[in-house]
Design an enzyme around this catalytic site. Structure first.
Site, PDB file in Angstrom:
ATOM      1  CE  LYS A 203     -33.139  -3.938  -6.483  1.00  0.00           C
ATOM      2  NZ  LYS A 203     -34.358  -3.719  -5.676  1.00  0.00           N
ATOM      3  NE  ARG A 213     -31.075   1.909  -2.447  1.00  0.00           N
ATOM      4  CZ  ARG A 213     -29.933   1.248  -2.422  1.00  0.00           C
ATOM      5  NH1 ARG A 213     -28.825   1.860  -2.020  1.00  0.00           N
ATOM      6  NH2 ARG A 213     -29.881  -0.015  -2.791  1.00  0.00           N
ATOM      7  CE  LYS A 227     -32.025  -1.377   0.127  1.00  0.00           C
ATOM      8  NZ  LYS A 227     -33.318  -1.185  -0.571  1.00  0.00           N
ATOM      9  CD  GLU A 243     -29.976 -15.068  -7.408  1.00  0.00           C
ATOM     10  OE1 GLU A 243     -31.164 -15.465  -7.433  1.00  0.00           O
ATOM     11  OE2 GLU A 243     -29.402 -14.717  -6.360  1.00  0.00           O
ATOM     12  CE  LYS A 258     -33.611  -1.211  -9.778  1.00  0.00           C
ATOM     13  NZ  LYS A 258     -34.693  -1.105  -8.782  1.00  0.00           N
ATOM     14  CB  SER A 284     -32.984   6.595 -10.241  1.00  0.00           C
ATOM     15  OG  SER A 284     -32.123   5.911  -9.325  1.00  0.00           O
ATOM     16  CE1 TYR A 323     -38.240   6.141 -12.386  1.00  0.00           C
ATOM     17  CE2 TYR A 323     -36.021   5.490 -13.053  1.00  0.00           C
ATOM     18  CZ  TYR A 323     -37.082   5.408 -12.162  1.00  0.00           C
ATOM     19  OH  TYR A 323     -36.985   4.592 -11.060  1.00  0.00           O
TER      20      TYR A 323
END
Length: 335
Positions: A203, A213, A227, A243, A258, A284, A323
């Site tokens: 991610k 968000r 982040k 990872e 992602k 998104s 979505y």
């Protein structure tokens, strides 16, 4: 791959493109409804519906209005719905304690969905950002740095709360080190041996998350913070393999990359390297870009929707969180 091909004119690749039946016959990749996971935003209360302005066609829904959406997913053959909660401001605190509440929004919604639609897979987000007053995915030290082990302790309790409610699949999206192993061990120790883990393994600290968000209400809390101290650097590729390897070793059943389209090279590397069930999240920002362009008449909505999903499959993804899932499933059914 060292396959030999006849030189031109004995070999004419266009022969296999001449008509639709031949193109259908030799097509390497296809998108089906079973490849899709539908992310939804759920609100407290009754008969509540809030449009997400930055995500045309996406709404935050209370449970009673989410039930028909779940029924639609079942009818369309979409196998999994992913829940993302919109938590009231008064329930947020610095440690995200509401995430552990067995009577909270997420466990309540999970129980009702599994009771009504046992055949529909339900996936829940394991992360603290919807629950924290500061909008970060973990607990902060006195300098504002996100602490790893204390955060993992809370994530384990969150995952156990969701598993006890009957969720099929937990999806840790926090990017803390060691959280997959801790969650897997806790699930096993508490008898949740069938609860699957889809790890957000690669991610990235991406600019494509903005509309999400807004949807869950963490953007305002996050403010000018970022982040980058726990999500991956967009410039790194080899690190993603490390990872993923760690998460597989710690007990992940499935792994995820992602965002999606800007990171298809990572999807391909992960699938080639590990051969495990690999998913991607068409986030998104990706959705919003395509929707906005289509609304302006710059792109053909259905054509770019399906082409983008096909790109995930071609890159090696076994499935896509998108979505567009219901729209795409309807389009597929109509063909």
């Amino acid at each position: 791959m060292n396959t030999l091909h006849a030189p031109f004119p004995m070999g004419r690749p266009r022969r296999l493109r001449r008509d639709e039946f031949t193109r259908n016959l030799v097509r390497e990749h296809r998108v089906t409804a079973h490849d899709l996971i539908y992310p939804v935003f759920v609100l407290e209360g009754h008969h509540k519906r809030q449009a997400v302005s930055s995500m045309p066609g996406v709404e935050r829904l209370s449970l009673d209005l989410l039930l028909p959406v779940a029924e639609d997913c079942v009818k369309l053959g979409i196998p999994v719905m992913a829940l993302f909660p919109v938590i009231s401001a008064e329930l947020k605190d610095e440690t995200g304690s509401e995430a552990k509440n067995p009577d909270g929004l997420v466990p309540t919604v999970v129980r009702e969905l599994k009771k009504r639609f046992p055949q529909l897979g339900i996936m829940t987000d394991v992360a603290l950002d919807p629950f924290t007053s500061h909008g970060q995915d973990g607990l902060l030290d006195e300098t504002g740095y996100i602490m790893n082990e204390p955060t993992v302790e809370v994530l384990v309790q969150q995952a156990l709360t969701q598993a006890a409610a009957g969720v099929d699949m937990v999806a840790p999206s926090d990017m803390m080190d060691g959280r997959i192993g801790a969650i897997r061990q806790a699930l096993e120790s508490n008898g949740h041996i069938h609860t699957r883990i889809m790890a957000y393994s690669a991610k990235y600290a991406s600019a494509f998350y903005g509309p999400f968000r807004d949807a869950v209400g963490s953007a305002a809390n996050l403010g000018k913070s970022n982040k980058k101290v726990y999500q991956m650097d967009p410039g790194n590729s080899n690190e993603a393999l490390r990872e993923v390897a760690l998460d597989i070793a710690e007990g992940a059943d499935m792994v995820m990359v992602k965002p999606g389209m800007p990171y298809l090279d990572i999807v391909r590397r992960v699938k080639d390297e590990f051969g495990v069930p690999t998913f991607a999240y068409q986030v998104s920002g990706e959705y919003a870009m395509l929707k906005a362009a289509a609304q302006n008449g710059w792109l053909d909505h259905d054509a770019v929707m399906m082409e983008s999903l096909l790109a995930f499959k071609r890159a090696g993804a076994d499935g896509v969180l998108t979505y567009f899932a219901r729209d795409a499933a309807r389009w597929i059914a109509a063909q």
